[in-house]
Write an enzyme that holds these catalytic residues in place. Sequence first.
Site, mmCIF file in Angstrom:
data_model
loop_
_atom_site.group_PDB
_atom_site.id
_atom_site.type_symbol
_atom_site.label_atom_id
_atom_site.label_comp_id
_atom_site.label_asym_id
_atom_site.label_seq_id
_atom_site.Cartn_x
_atom_site.Cartn_y
_atom_site.Cartn_z
ATOM 1 N N GLU A 1 -28.700 -67.257 58.894
ATOM 2 C CA GLU A 1 -28.761 -68.000 60.425
ATOM 3 C C GLU A 1 -30.119 -67.646 61.384
ATOM 4 O O GLU A 1 -29.581 -68.729 61.946
ATOM 5 C CB GLU A 1 -27.582 -67.476 61.324
ATOM 6 N N HIS B 1 -30.289 -63.300 55.962
ATOM 7 C CA HIS B 1 -29.962 -64.196 57.644
ATOM 8 C C HIS B 1 -30.067 -65.721 57.891
ATOM 9 O O HIS B 1 -30.981 -65.696 58.104
ATOM 10 C CB HIS B 1 -30.371 -62.998 58.812
ATOM 11 N N CYS C 1 -24.951 -61.327 55.942
ATOM 12 C CA CYS C 1 -25.001 -59.743 56.146
ATOM 13 C C CYS C 1 -23.888 -58.722 55.899
ATOM 14 O O CYS C 1 -23.258 -58.361 54.824
ATOM 15 C CB CYS C 1 -26.354 -59.416 57.011
#
Length: 273
Positions: free
Chosen positions: A233, A231, A122
Amino acid sequence: MWPTDLDLSAPLVWMPADHRLLGEGERAQPYLLLGDKYARAVKVCAQAQPVMFPLADADSVPALLAAVDGVVLTGSPSNVHPRHFGEPPTDPALPLDEARDEVTLAVVRAALQLGVPLLGICRGLQEINVALGGSLHQRVHTLPGHLDHREPAGVALAEQYAPRHTVTVQPDSLLARLAGGAAEVRVNSLHGQGIRRLAPGLRAVAHAPDGLIEAVEFPAARSFALAVQWHPEWRCWEDALSSAIWRAFGEAVRQRRAQRTRRVAEGVSHPRE
């Protein structure tokens, strides 16, 4: 005595600090923060040890990179200051973090030069693009023909980080290999800014339905170098592509760890670049 479950051989992954004021009014105090979900993804899905260097500055970047095995540039509520690509802020309320900019833009250039594995997420993708001479759209949602890529307000995190749209993937790319050859994947893309002018040396390897660049690679990189606008993660162990990205990054940082360990054993204190 060290705890018996502490793995001192784990690769070290540098994650930048966000600079925030927490508290109200005159009682607000500065804090250096790292999001749990990013650190947890490094620990669980890349099988590495996240580390921070509070109050690092641009001058210290080469020495600090020599002490780690990889870098993850995380997402953040803040944005890269537009002055780094020659523009004033278009929105006075734009959250900025110039102290982070000072470090991360230097980290990008040095990490690529030194062959340190680099993963951008990001804001991290945007930092990589700006550091190498690219520019950003400051408010993608105001552009004609573009999607509103921002997260929905007032909903639970699980809904905010749910897949929002597809991206098309370039077939002859690292990302395509990590996606198992899929031409399209659905991603949880949450952002207000995005790449406008792609930096020299970067290659766009994924695009949103509105044409916005959603992932880049650095073909000349000497090690893993990938950045995505979404994202991976977020609960990385539940998503096949996210898991693959972190595994590949983890393999790269373990290779660098082995190289650093070998240099130490040979009595060489700095990488022979």
